[in-house]
Design a protein around this motif. Structure first.
Motif, short mmCIF file in Angstrom:
data_model
loop_
_atom_site.label_atom_id
_atom_site.label_comp_id
_atom_site.label_asym_id
_atom_site.label_seq_id
_atom_site.Cartn_x
_atom_site.Cartn_y
_atom_site.Cartn_z
N SER A 96 0.83 -1.23 0.00
CA SER A 96 0.00 0.00 0.00
C SER A 96 0.86 1.27 0.00
CB SER A 96 -0.91 -0.02 1.24
OG SER A 96 -0.08 -0.19 2.38
N TRP A 98 0.96 3.74 -2.61
CA TRP A 98 1.60 4.09 -3.90
C TRP A 98 0.74 5.01 -4.77
CZ3 TRP A 98 6.50 2.94 -3.67
CH2 TRP A 98 6.91 1.87 -2.88
N GLU A 99 -0.55 5.20 -4.43
CA GLU A 99 -1.46 5.95 -5.33
C GLU A 99 -0.87 7.28 -5.77
OE1 GLU A 99 -5.20 3.50 -4.98
OE2 GLU A 99 -4.84 5.27 -6.19
N ARG A 103 0.30 8.29 -9.52
CA ARG A 103 -0.49 9.28 -10.27
C ARG A 103 0.42 10.36 -10.83
NH1 ARG A 103 -5.23 8.86 -11.12
NH2 ARG A 103 -5.70 7.45 -9.42
N VAL A 121 -3.78 -0.67 -5.46
CA VAL A 121 -4.25 0.66 -5.88
C VAL A 121 -5.68 0.55 -6.39
CG1 VAL A 121 -1.97 1.64 -6.43
CG2 VAL A 121 -3.17 0.28 -8.16
N SER A 122 -6.45 1.64 -6.25
CA SER A 122 -7.86 1.61 -6.69
C SER A 122 -7.94 1.73 -8.21
CB SER A 122 -8.60 2.79 -6.03
OG SER A 122 -7.91 4.00 -6.36
N LEU A 126 -2.79 2.81 -13.20
CA LEU A 126 -1.59 3.47 -12.67
C LEU A 126 -0.32 2.67 -12.98
CD1 LEU A 126 -2.89 4.81 -9.22
CD2 LEU A 126 -2.42 6.11 -11.32
#
Ligand code: GZL
Length: 320
Positions: A96, A98-99, A103, A121-122, A126
Motif C-alpha cells: 500500500s 503508492w497511489e 499518479r 491501488v484503486s 496506474l
C-alpha cells in the motif's frame, strides 16, 4: 507507382544517413528502476538479472536501492519523473501507499511496470503490467508438501512455527494465505507461532531463537517465507542442540543456491522456487510498453518445487 519508388528511395536514404551518424539512430531507452534493497540472496540475484539484461539490451538503467524503505522508493520514483525517463519499473517493498506517486508518473506520461511484487491501488491504470510470481500458489505448494509428509508422520499433532516476510509485503501476505489454505483441512497441522523475520538471515535466526525459547521440543516444523530466514533459523536450531531437517522439518521458498546446499547437508527439507531472473522479460515488456504496444496486465513466472531428494541432481544447473 512513381510515388512508391520515391518513398522506398527516401526511406533507404534516411536509413543510410542514420546508420552513418549514430547520433541520428534511435536513442537508447532510459529506465528508472527502484529496487527493494539487498536483503536476501534472492534480491541480489534479481538485481544482477536486471542490470545484466539492461546492459545486454542497450537500455540506460538508472538504478536506486531503497534499503527496504518505502520512502526511499517514492523519492527515487519522483527523481525518475524529474529526469523524464522513458519508463519506470520497481519492486514495491509493501503493497500500500503508492497511489500518489504513481499518479504523478501517470500525469507525467511515464509508464510504470511492477516487477516481483504487487501494489494495492484503486486505479489499475496506474501501472502498465505486473511481472512476478504467484505468491499465494507458492504458499499452497509449501503447504501441500507438508500435508503429504504429515500423512506419513505418527504425530497426533504437528506444531508449526512460521517466519513471515516483510510486514505488509505482497509475498508475506500471500505466502501466509496460501499455506494456511493448503493445511486448513488437516486437523493434525497447527501453526502455534508466526512472526516476521523481514526476509533476512539475521532476523530469521533471532526470531527462531525466541520460538525455541518459548516452545523448545514442542516445535515439529518451521515454515519460512524465504530461504534466507530458513538458513538463519537453521543456525538457531543447531545452537539449541536440535537437528534441522530431522527434529524440526524446514520448509522454505525462493530456491536459492544456499537452500540447495542446506538440503544437500540434510538441514532443509524442501524449497519452493520463486525465480528472481526477471531481467530479460522486464526489458522486453518495457520496450513494448514504450512503443505503445498492448501488453498483458499480469505476467506470471513459471516455477517448480525442489524437495531435498533432488537437490544434488538439480544444484549444478541452478542459476541463482
Ligand atoms: C519474492 C521476493 C522476496 C523473496 C525474498 O518475489 O519479493 O523478497 O522471497 C526477497 O527472498 O527478500
Amino acid at each position: 507507382m512513381i510515388h512508391t519508388r520515391r518513398f522506398i528511395l527516401a526511406s533507404a536514404l534516411i536509413g543510410a544517413v542514420a546508420a552513418s551518424f549514430p547520433a541520428l539512430a534511435a536513442k537508447p531507452m532510459v529506465m528508472g528502476f527502484s529496487q527493494v534493497g539487498a536483503e536476501s540472496e534472492w534480491r541480489t540475484a534479481n538485481t544482477t538479472s536486471i542490470k545484466e539484461a539492461a546492459k545486454k539490451d542497450g537500455v540506460v538503467l538508472k538504478f536506486a536501492d531503497a534499503q527496504q524503505r518505502q520512502e526511499n522508493q517514492v523519492k527515487a520514483i519522483r527523481s525518475f519523473i524529474a529526469q523524464h525517463v522513458d519508463v519506470i519499473a520497481f519492486s514495491p517493498v509493501v503493497e500500500s501507499g503508492w497511489e500518489t506517486v504513481l499518479r504523478e508518473a501517470k500525469n507525467a506520461k511515464i509508464p510504470v511496470i511492477l516487477t516481483d511484487r504487487a501494489v494495492n491501488v484503486s486505479d489499475p491504470s496506474l501501472y502498465a503490467t505486473f511481472i512476478g510470481s504467484d505468491f499465494v500458489e507458492e504458499g499452497r505448494r509449501a503447504g501441500r508438501w507438508l500435508v503429504e509428509r504429515a500423512a506419513k508422520m505418527p504425530n497426533k499433532v504437528i506444531n508449526i512455527v512460521e517466519l513471515q516476510g516483510t510486514v505488509g509485503s505482497a509475498p508475506a501476505l500471500d505466502r501466509k494465505k496460501g499455506f494456511a489454505e493448503a493445511i486448513a483441512g488437516n486437523p493434525k497441522l497447527k501453526v502455534i507461532r508466526s512472526q516476521t523475520g523481514d526476509f533476512t538471515r539475521a532476523k530469521g535466526k533471532e526470531v527462531m531463537e525466541a520460538f525455541l525459547k518459548a516452545e523448545g521440543k514442542n516445535i515439529n516444523v518451521l515454515y519460512a517465507h524465504n530461504d534466507d530466514m530458513a538458513i538463519g533459523a537453521i543456525q538457531a536450531i543447531e545452537e539449541a542442540g536440535l537437528k534441522p531437517g530431522k527434529d524440526i522439518l524446514v520448509i522454505s521458498i525462493d530456491g536459492v543456491k544456499g537452500a540447495f546446499q542446506a538440503m544437500m547437508a540434510g538441514k532443509l527439507n524442501v524449497t519452493v522456487e520463486c525465480s528472481p531472473l526477471l531481467g530479460p522479460q522486464l526489458m522486453q515488456v518495457a520496450r513494448d510498453v514504450v512503443a505503445g504496444k498492448a501488453v498483458p496486465k499480469r505476467i506470471t513466472t513459471v516455477e517448480s518445487v525442489f524437495p531435498a531428494e533432488v537437490a544434488a541432481k538439480e544444484f549444478p544447473s541452478r542459476k541463482y
